[in-house]
Design an enzyme around this catalytic site. Structure first.
Site, short mmCIF file in Angstrom:
data_model
loop_
_atom_site.label_atom_id
_atom_site.label_comp_id
_atom_site.label_asym_id
_atom_site.label_seq_id
_atom_site.Cartn_x
_atom_site.Cartn_y
_atom_site.Cartn_z
N ASN A 293 1.13 -1.39 0.06
CA ASN A 293 -0.01 0.10 0.10
C ASN A 293 0.51 1.46 -0.22
OD1 ASN A 293 -2.47 2.17 1.01
ND2 ASN A 293 -1.08 1.90 2.72
N ALA A 294 2.00 1.27 0.51
CA ALA A 294 3.21 2.83 0.34
C ALA A 294 3.22 3.11 -1.07
CB ALA A 294 3.94 2.02 1.11
N GLY A 295 2.78 4.55 -0.84
CA GLY A 295 3.36 4.93 -2.05
C GLY A 295 2.98 6.76 -2.24
N ALA A 303 7.12 18.71 -18.10
CA ALA A 303 8.59 19.52 -18.66
C ALA A 303 9.33 20.40 -17.31
CB ALA A 303 7.30 21.00 -19.48
N ASN A 352 -3.61 11.30 -15.40
CA ASN A 352 -3.85 12.83 -14.80
C ASN A 352 -2.47 13.45 -15.43
OD1 ASN A 352 -5.67 14.30 -12.93
ND2 ASN A 352 -4.49 12.80 -11.16
N TYR A 358 4.15 9.21 -11.52
CA TYR A 358 3.07 8.19 -10.61
C TYR A 358 1.82 7.99 -11.53
CZ TYR A 358 -0.99 7.83 -7.03
OH TYR A 358 -1.29 7.05 -6.18
N LYS A 362 1.63 3.31 -11.77
CA LYS A 362 0.72 2.38 -10.96
C LYS A 362 -0.10 2.16 -12.32
CE LYS A 362 -0.09 4.13 -6.96
NZ LYS A 362 0.24 3.38 -5.24
N THR A 393 -9.10 11.79 2.56
CA THR A 393 -7.88 11.48 3.00
C THR A 393 -6.82 12.74 3.30
OG1 THR A 393 -6.25 10.44 0.75
CG2 THR A 393 -6.83 8.98 1.93
P1 NAD Z 1 -0.87 8.30 2.77
O1 NAD Z 1 0.54 9.47 2.04
O2 NAD Z 1 -1.77 8.65 3.78
O3 NAD Z 1 -0.17 7.83 3.15
C1 NAD Z 1 1.31 5.86 2.57
C2 NAD Z 1 1.82 5.98 3.34
O4 NAD Z 1 3.27 5.82 3.41
C3 NAD Z 1 2.38 7.23 4.76
O5 NAD Z 1 2.45 6.54 5.99
C4 NAD Z 1 3.82 7.10 4.12
O6 NAD Z 1 5.00 7.55 5.51
C5 NAD Z 1 4.34 5.33 3.61
N1 NAD Z 1 5.26 5.46 3.11
C6 NAD Z 1 5.45 6.25 1.72
N2 NAD Z 1 6.47 5.69 1.16
C7 NAD Z 1 7.42 4.65 2.58
C8 NAD Z 1 8.32 3.87 2.30
N3 NAD Z 1 9.78 4.17 1.63
N4 NAD Z 1 8.16 2.73 2.75
C9 NAD Z 1 7.28 2.81 3.69
N5 NAD Z 1 6.21 3.68 4.12
C10 NAD Z 1 6.45 4.73 3.04
O7 NAD Z 1 -1.70 8.12 0.68
P2 NAD Z 1 -2.91 7.32 1.03
O8 NAD Z 1 -3.36 8.34 0.77
O9 NAD Z 1 -3.24 6.44 2.20
O10 NAD Z 1 -2.29 6.50 -0.10
C11 NAD Z 1 -2.09 5.44 -0.26
C12 NAD Z 1 -2.09 4.11 -1.00
O11 NAD Z 1 -3.35 4.50 -1.96
C13 NAD Z 1 -1.13 4.41 -2.16
O12 NAD Z 1 -0.14 3.64 -2.39
C14 NAD Z 1 -1.85 5.60 -3.46
O13 NAD Z 1 -1.43 5.63 -3.84
C15 NAD Z 1 -2.85 5.02 -3.23
N6 NAD Z 1 -4.05 5.78 -3.63
C16 NAD Z 1 -4.22 6.57 -2.56
C17 NAD Z 1 -5.64 7.69 -3.45
C18 NAD Z 1 -6.57 8.44 -2.27
O14 NAD Z 1 -7.68 9.29 -2.98
N7 NAD Z 1 -6.05 9.01 -1.00
C19 NAD Z 1 -5.98 7.08 -4.46
C20 NAD Z 1 -5.05 6.44 -5.54
C21 NAD Z 1 -4.19 5.50 -5.00
#
Ligand code: NAD
Length: 452
Positions: A293-295, A303, A352, A358, A362, A393
């Site tokens: 899930n980390a992202g 550009a 996007n 990103y 994805k 979020t």
């Molecule tokens: P968020 O930023 O609230 O949480 C992400 C968590 O990942 C954070 O706690 C961060 O510390 C952790 N993280 C970042 N880099 C890391 C690393 N190198 N090692 C370990 N942990 C790490 O984001 P979110 O909104 O909860 O998103 C969670 C996932 O869902 C992500 O992959 C994001 O791309 C995806 N996503 C979110 C949305 C949305 O609307 N929020 C939409 C599409 C996809």
């Protein structure tokens, strides 16, 4: 599970007395309240109508024996609002027979209750040899996605393609039907899920499908990851909550809340997989569930994008989820019968502006699912991805108001999703009862108008 704090003041306003009056006079969207899963409450708000003449209608009747099933909605129960309608379309082999969809669903549309569920069952088109049958089974997708756009009041429609050689009893279908025919799929709309011919065993308790399993959730200190940890734990798993060392107290709080283990871990570190393997081998008998899930986002128009933004997003979102699975396999730390679930995004499907880095990662995650499906199948491990749309979020609360409001409303359910909606979908994929569900990407986006 409590909903994430919403900044959707528009929804709050149009739900108020004067707001609702104004919205209906001005023809503004009035987002419905979605019915979500609550332990001990019925899966749906009303009975499920079952119809169709294919190979699955009888197995489905058995699989859903504890649901309130009805075979026709006439007579004494005619006034009752339906909780759902399931149509077995696997018997449809010619264009003329497609009228069966029209005849079954058409009269029911006005009888659907809040958050009702329509499910169409078909045969996986790519696996059909007969030309006419292939064509009409493919047609089911356009029907499902279109009717989903016509539904109101939180109702959704999904298509499930079942392998032509699915075992008698279609046991591999049960977990998918129970996910779709419940509040767990509140924000999943117009999706297509493919079921293989594998058998699956129903859990002793459908409310604890992950009992006895050990799950790793990366990025678990906050946002979607924290809710994934909660839902997997609610469903019976022991959760190892991992996040960067700087996440410190927030990570411990999540781990404590779910009675799990906190693991400070940067997923981009070279020894990340090794650390996880050591932990699960010393404290448990291996790992059953991996949720990547980390992202991160580092948005800029191409550009203007510096290489650092490009590289950091690649490292966290794409390299790390692949490397983790490779390392766990190499260390023999991932158990047979396990599940890998990756988190993609609709940005990886529709693209996007400002997110070339990103979006690439994805979409790459979907590539991981495609490429690893046959590899992991050899060890009876499934791999699937969720692609969230607009989820409430901290990340989306930071989007400028007008863009945020547009993002929320541009889907069939006219609202943003909750973190729990993503987490429920992940738990469904992670379940041993979903052993026949692999290689899928399910969008949790309320049928976002962005992308397909
Ligand atoms: P968020 O930023 O609230 O949480 C992400 C968590 O990942 C954070 O706690 C961060 O510390 C952790 N993280 C970042 N880099 C890391 C690393 N190198 N090692 C370990 N942990 C790490 O984001 P979110 O909104 O909860 O998103 C969670 C996932 O869902 C992500 O992959 C994001 O791309 C995806 N996503 C979110 C949305 C949305 O609307 N929020 C939409 C599409 C996809």
């Amino acid at each position: 599970m409590p909903d994430a704090p919403s900044t959707d003041f528009y929804a709050a306003f149009v739900k108020s007395g004067p707001g609702s009056f104004l919205a209906s006079r001005l023809g503004l969207p009035q987002p419905p309240v979605l019915r979500r899963y609550q332990a001990g409450k019925p899966a749906l708000a009303g009975p499920v109508l079952l119809g169709g003449k294919g190979r699955l209608v009888e197995p489905v009747r058995e699989l859903l024996a504890d649901y309130d099933l009805v075979v026709n909605n006439g007579g004494a129960r005619g006034a009752e609002k339906l909780g759902g309608a399931v149509f077995d379309a696997t018997g449809i082999t010619s264009i003329d027979e497609l009228v069966g969809l029209y005849e079954f669903f058409g009269p029911q549309i006005r009888s659907l209750g809040n958050s009702a569920r329509l499910v169409v069952l078909g045969t996986t088109p790519e696996l059909i040899e007969d030309i006419d049958e292939h064509i009409v089974q493919r047609a089911l997708e356009g029907f499902t996605r279109s009717v989903a756009k016509e539904l109101r009041d939180g109702a959704t429609a999904q298509l499930v393609y079942v392998h032509p050689d699915a075992a008698t009893g279609a046991s591999g279908l049960a977990s998918t039907l129970r996910f779709l025919l419940s509040g767990k799929s509140a924000y999943v709309d117009a999706q297509v899920i493919r079921i293989t011919d594998k058998d699956a065993t129903a859990p002793a308790d459908w409310d604890k499908p992950l009992a006895g399993k050990v799950a790793l959730v990366t990025g678990a200190a906050r946002g979607i990851g924290a809710t994934i940890a909660e839902v997997l734990s609610r469903d019976g798993a022991h959760v190892i909550a991992a996040d960067i060392p700087a996440a410190g107290e927030a990570l411990s709080a999540v781990a404590n809340k779910v009675g799990g283990t906190a693991l400070p871990l940067d997923v981009t570190a070279e020894d990340a997989g090794k650390k996880v393997a050591e932990l699960v081998k010393s404290r448990h008998s291996g790992l059953d569930i991996v949720v990547n899930n980390a992202g991160i986002t580092r948005d800029k128009l191409l550009a203007n994008m510096d290489e650092g933004r490009w590289n950091s997003v690649m490292a966290v979102n794409l390299k790390a989820p692949k490397q983790l699975v490779d390392d766990l396999l190499a260390e023999d730390a991932l158990n047979e019968g396990g599940a890998v679930v990756d988190v993609s995004s609709i940005a990886g499907i529709a693209g996007n502006r400002g997110q070339t880095n990103y979006g690439a990662t994805k979409a790459g995650v979907i590539g991981i699912v495609d490429a690893y499906t046959p590899v992991l199948a050899e060890k009876n491990i499934t791999i699937n991805a969720v692609a969230p749309g607009f989820i409430e979020t901290a990340m989306t609360a930071a989007i400028p108001l007008a863009t945020r409001q547009a993002g929320r409303l541009m889907n069939s359910l006219q609202q943003g999703g909750q973190t729990v909606d993503v987490a429920e979908t992940i738990s469904y994929f992670a379940s041993p009862a979903s052993a026949a569900v692999t290689g899928n990407v399910v969008r949790v986006c309320g049928q976002s108008l962005l992308g397909a």
